[in-house]
Design a protein around this motif. Structure first.
Motif, PDB file in Angstrom:
ATOM      1  N   ASP A  47     -46.503 -31.412 -38.509  1.00 36.67           N
ATOM      2  CA  ASP A  47     -46.566 -32.841 -38.228  1.00 36.67           C
ATOM      3  C   ASP A  47     -47.993 -33.343 -38.006  1.00 36.67           C
ATOM      4  OD1 ASP A  47     -46.648 -35.149 -36.094  1.00 36.67           O
ATOM      5  OD2 ASP A  47     -44.672 -35.317 -37.037  1.00 36.67           O
ATOM      6  N   GLU A  48     -48.699 -32.729 -37.072  1.00 35.69           N
ATOM      7  CA  GLU A  48     -50.033 -33.231 -36.735  1.00 35.69           C
ATOM      8  C   GLU A  48     -51.028 -33.087 -37.886  1.00 35.69           C
ATOM      9  OE1 GLU A  48     -53.021 -35.140 -35.131  1.00 35.69           O
ATOM     10  OE2 GLU A  48     -50.976 -35.102 -34.381  1.00 35.69           O
ATOM     11  N   ASN A  62     -36.924 -23.456 -51.331  1.00 34.98           N
ATOM     12  CA  ASN A  62     -37.915 -23.514 -50.250  1.00 34.98           C
ATOM     13  C   ASN A  62     -38.786 -24.754 -50.373  1.00 34.98           C
ATOM     14  OD1 ASN A  62     -36.851 -21.106 -49.439  1.00 34.98           O
ATOM     15  ND2 ASN A  62     -38.676 -19.885 -49.858  1.00 34.98           N
ATOM     16  N   SER A  63     -39.102 -25.146 -51.602  1.00 28.86           N
ATOM     17  CA  SER A  63     -39.904 -26.344 -51.821  1.00 28.86           C
ATOM     18  C   SER A  63     -39.171 -27.585 -51.330  1.00 28.86           C
ATOM     19  CB  SER A  63     -40.239 -26.495 -53.311  1.00 28.86           C
ATOM     20  OG  SER A  63     -41.003 -25.396 -53.775  1.00 28.86           O
ATOM     21  N   VAL A  64     -37.854 -27.619 -51.512  1.00 31.58           N
ATOM     22  CA  VAL A  64     -37.060 -28.755 -51.033  1.00 31.58           C
ATOM     23  C   VAL A  64     -37.168 -28.866 -49.519  1.00 31.58           C
ATOM     24  CG1 VAL A  64     -34.727 -29.691 -50.818  1.00 31.58           C
ATOM     25  CG2 VAL A  64     -35.451 -28.668 -52.979  1.00 31.58           C
ATOM     26  N   VAL A  65     -37.098 -27.737 -48.824  1.00 31.27           N
ATOM     27  CA  VAL A  65     -37.174 -27.746 -47.357  1.00 31.27           C
ATOM     28  C   VAL A  65     -38.512 -28.305 -46.896  1.00 31.27           C
ATOM     29  CG1 VAL A  65     -37.131 -26.331 -45.267  1.00 31.27           C
ATOM     30  CG2 VAL A  65     -35.574 -25.806 -47.149  1.00 31.27           C
ATOM     31  N   TYR A  66     -39.606 -27.768 -47.423  1.00 28.64           N
ATOM     32  CA  TYR A  66     -40.925 -28.220 -46.989  1.00 28.64           C
ATOM     33  C   TYR A  66     -41.188 -29.675 -47.379  1.00 28.64           C
ATOM     34  CZ  TYR A  66     -42.351 -23.490 -45.646  1.00 28.64           C
ATOM     35  OH  TYR A  66     -42.461 -22.279 -45.018  1.00 28.64           O
ATOM     36  N   ALA A  67     -40.798 -30.056 -48.589  1.00 26.49           N
ATOM     37  CA  ALA A  67     -41.026 -31.432 -49.031  1.00 26.49           C
ATOM     38  C   ALA A  67     -40.257 -32.415 -48.166  1.00 26.49           C
ATOM     39  CB  ALA A  67     -40.620 -31.589 -50.501  1.00 26.49           C
ATOM     40  N   SER A  68     -39.066 -32.034 -47.733  1.00 29.57           N
ATOM     41  CA  SER A  68     -38.276 -32.912 -46.878  1.00 29.57           C
ATOM     42  C   SER A  68     -38.956 -33.114 -45.526  1.00 29.57           C
ATOM     43  CB  SER A  68     -36.874 -32.332 -46.675  1.00 29.57           C
ATOM     44  OG  SER A  68     -36.190 -32.218 -47.909  1.00 29.57           O
ATOM     45  N   ILE A  69     -39.538 -32.050 -44.987  1.00 34.50           N
ATOM     46  CA  ILE A  69     -40.252 -32.166 -43.712  1.00 34.50           C
ATOM     47  C   ILE A  69     -41.458 -33.090 -43.860  1.00 34.50           C
ATOM     48  CG2 ILE A  69     -41.563 -30.913 -41.962  1.00 34.50           C
ATOM     49  CD1 ILE A  69     -38.579 -30.287 -41.931  1.00 34.50           C
ATOM     50  N   PHE A  70     -42.248 -32.884 -44.899  1.00 33.75           N
ATOM     51  CA  PHE A  70     -43.419 -33.734 -45.103  1.00 33.75           C
ATOM     52  C   PHE A  70     -43.011 -35.179 -45.371  1.00 33.75           C
ATOM     53  CE2 PHE A  70     -45.717 -29.692 -46.292  1.00 33.75           C
ATOM     54  CZ  PHE A  70     -46.630 -29.759 -45.254  1.00 33.75           C
ATOM     55  N   GLY A  71     -41.926 -35.362 -46.122  1.00 31.44           N
ATOM     56  CA  GLY A  71     -41.444 -36.709 -46.377  1.00 31.44           C
ATOM     57  C   GLY A  71     -41.064 -37.409 -45.101  1.00 31.44           C
ATOM     58  N   ALA A  72     -40.418 -36.694 -44.187  1.00 31.05           N
ATOM     59  CA  ALA A  72     -40.018 -37.291 -42.913  1.00 31.05           C
ATOM     60  C   ALA A  72     -41.239 -37.686 -42.081  1.00 31.05           C
ATOM     61  CB  ALA A  72     -39.138 -36.313 -42.134  1.00 31.05           C
ATOM     62  N   VAL A  73     -42.272 -36.842 -42.096  1.00 32.75           N
ATOM     63  CA  VAL A  73     -43.490 -37.164 -41.344  1.00 32.75           C
ATOM     64  C   VAL A  73     -44.149 -38.422 -41.911  1.00 32.75           C
ATOM     65  CG1 VAL A  73     -45.807 -36.393 -40.710  1.00 32.75           C
ATOM     66  CG2 VAL A  73     -43.890 -34.776 -40.652  1.00 32.75           C
ATOM     67  N   MET A  74     -44.312 -38.474 -43.235  1.00 32.25           N
ATOM     68  CA  MET A  74     -44.972 -39.632 -43.843  1.00 32.25           C
ATOM     69  C   MET A  74     -44.148 -40.902 -43.680  1.00 32.25           C
ATOM     70  SD  MET A  74     -46.916 -38.226 -47.258  1.00 32.25           S
ATOM     71  CE  MET A  74     -45.518 -37.358 -47.967  1.00 32.25           C
ATOM     72  N   ALA A  75     -42.826 -40.759 -43.685  1.00 32.94           N
ATOM     73  CA  ALA A  75     -41.967 -41.935 -43.526  1.00 32.94           C
ATOM     74  C   ALA A  75     -42.128 -42.567 -42.147  1.00 32.94           C
ATOM     75  CB  ALA A  75     -40.508 -41.560 -43.757  1.00 32.94           C
ATOM     76  N   THR A  90     -49.374 -24.442 -51.112  1.00 37.38           N
ATOM     77  CA  THR A  90     -48.730 -23.954 -49.900  1.00 37.38           C
ATOM     78  C   THR A  90     -48.500 -25.119 -48.940  1.00 37.38           C
ATOM     79  OG1 THR A  90     -50.800 -23.531 -48.722  1.00 37.38           O
ATOM     80  CG2 THR A  90     -49.942 -21.750 -50.126  1.00 37.38           C
ATOM     81  N   PRO A  91     -47.556 -24.981 -48.019  1.00 34.51           N
ATOM     82  CA  PRO A  91     -47.342 -26.057 -47.030  1.00 34.51           C
ATOM     83  C   PRO A  91     -48.589 -26.383 -46.225  1.00 34.51           C
ATOM     84  CG  PRO A  91     -45.487 -24.540 -47.035  1.00 34.51           C
ATOM     85  CD  PRO A  91     -46.536 -23.923 -47.916  1.00 34.51           C
ATOM     86  N   ASP A  92     -49.380 -25.366 -45.887  1.00 32.44           N
ATOM     87  CA  ASP A  92     -50.581 -25.628 -45.086  1.00 32.44           C
ATOM     88  C   ASP A  92     -51.629 -26.426 -45.856  1.00 32.44           C
ATOM     89  OD1 ASP A  92     -49.594 -24.345 -42.837  1.00 32.44           O
ATOM     90  OD2 ASP A  92     -50.419 -22.399 -43.403  1.00 32.44           O
TER      91      ASP A  92
END
Length: 395
Positions: free
Chosen positions: A149-150, A225-238, A360-362
């Motif tokens: 998130d941060e 796995n890409s779906v999981v990470y992309a969903s997390i990043f999408g939620a943060v940006m939203a 990578t997610p990082d």
């Protein structure tokens, strides 16, 4: 005395690695080592009874056996090894029962692989298990949010256009670092503070989002796995008012999941992994949703194995780039290493000005910051040591 102890420990380790067939050369096991060996044999020993309960006739005892095994591996092995063992159990023994019983899910070490498996089975998980499954997914989501998130917030907000400064900022708009640096000469020793002569502030906050981000995610099984990470990043940006975020998933159908971005757990359970792939259809839908091309970042997350019409996909990609959209293809958004993907299609997209590479997610927050600044994403990737798809002649 030290040497014999070290030799015994070395033989014990080899015995655990090689299994029961090495007992004559490496010696037997006892105590905790024997119990560890039993846990490993249940998964890897082809001659043993295994976890599935299929080798000794009948299936009646398989569920408690798997639940007990899950507890054993967590007792004897570190978290990183537990995740590997769980993944191997699913792949080697097809242990779907592992994910269909509440008592088993309660013993599982939550990780991205497990979330992907739960997503794949979301339509067949028994009603009595669904709440436990959601709890497991929520654990992983919360852990990922804590980690990602941060960095995502800092990267996006720091990259947005803040060049318009003003000398009469409101309190919330003061750039304190710049103000203090500019007024160090006004340090007052008696008050132990700086009394600023001039205030430096950021530009007035925009009343509408400064960037539009569209995440278009291939939900074929290989992209789980890409779906999981992309969903997390999408939620943060939203959650950032300065960014308008849309998230679309696709196989042969296209589903707009933007309304679920406020709850990543609901979003993930709404994804249906597997099926065919129509990238062209998904890009066509996303293209129809873009309102301000020059302020839009379009991220296609796919291995590019197209089941739709490739020529139309390439035409749409060209139109998006020509309109000013910052278009990038991520061949994977995961920690899984080099992905499998359609090299020919990736090269054709690269020739149209659509860089294609795994991320990578990082590294993803840095990628988004570079895209927001409209940096050369090929150069950004090279700076990160990321190999991009080589260009080929335009089709």
């Amino acid at each position: 005395m030290t040497a014999p102890v070290e030799e015994a420990d070395r033989l014990r380790r080899w015995r655990l690695v090689l299994g029961g067939e090495a007992e004559d050369s490496c010696g037997g096991l006892s105590g905790e080592a024997q119990e560890m060996d039993q846990a490993l044999s249940a998964l890897y020993d082809e001659q043993g009874q295994g976890l599935s309960g299929e080798r000794r006739g009948g299936r009646g005892g398989s569920a408690p056996r798997v639940a007990r095994w899950l507890g054993d591996i967590r007792k004897y092995f570190p978290s990183s090894v537990v995740q590997v063992l769980q993944k191997d159990a699913l792949e080697r023994l097809n242990l779907r029962d592992m994910l269909l019983q509440p008592e088993m899910l309660q013993n599982v070490q939550p990780n991205v692989h497990l979330v992907a498996s739960l997503m794949a089975l979301s339509g067949v998980i028994p009603a009595g298990t669904k709440e436990t499954a959601r709890q497991v997914v929520r654990q992983v989501v919360e852990a990922l949010m804590q980690r990602l998130d941060e960095p995502m917030r800092s990267a996006v907000t720091g990259a947005l256009d803040r060049s318009q400064r003003n000398r009469r900022p409101r309190l919330a708009e003061i750039d304190w670092h710049r103000t203090i640096r500019a007024n160090l000469r006004h340090w007052q020793p008696s008050h132990r503070t700086v009394i600023p002569e001039t205030l430096h502030g950021f530009g007035r906050k925009a009343r509408r989002p400064q960037r539009e981000v569209v995440l278009c995610i291939d939900q074929s099984g290989s992209m789980a796995n890409s779906v999981v990470y992309a969903s997390i990043f999408g939620a943060v940006m939203a959650s950032l008012p300065s960014v308008s975020t849309r998230l679309v998933v696709f196989d042969t159908a296209v589903v707009d999941m933007t309304e679920q971005l406020n709850d990543p757990v609901d979003l993930l359970f709404g994804v249906q992994l597997g099926g065919g792939t129509d990238i062209n259809g998904a890009v066509a839908y996303c293209q129809s949703q873009i309102r301000e091309p020059r302020n839009t970042i379009f991220v296609l997350i796919s291995d590019l194995y197209e089941g739709g019409v490739e020529q139309q996909l390439l035409r749409r990609a060209s139109e998006l780039v020509d309109s000013g959209v910052q278009f990038v293809t991520l061949l994977a958004l995961s920690d899984e290493g080099a992905p499998s993907y359609d090299h020919a299609l990736a090269a054709k997209l690269a020739a149209l000005g659509v860089p294609s590479f795994a991320c990578t997610p990082d590294a993803f927050p840095g990628l988004m910051a570079a895209a927001i600044r409209r940096d050369d994403l090929n150069a950004w990737a090279a700076g990160q040591g990321i190999v991009t798809a080589a260009k080929t002649g335009s089709p």
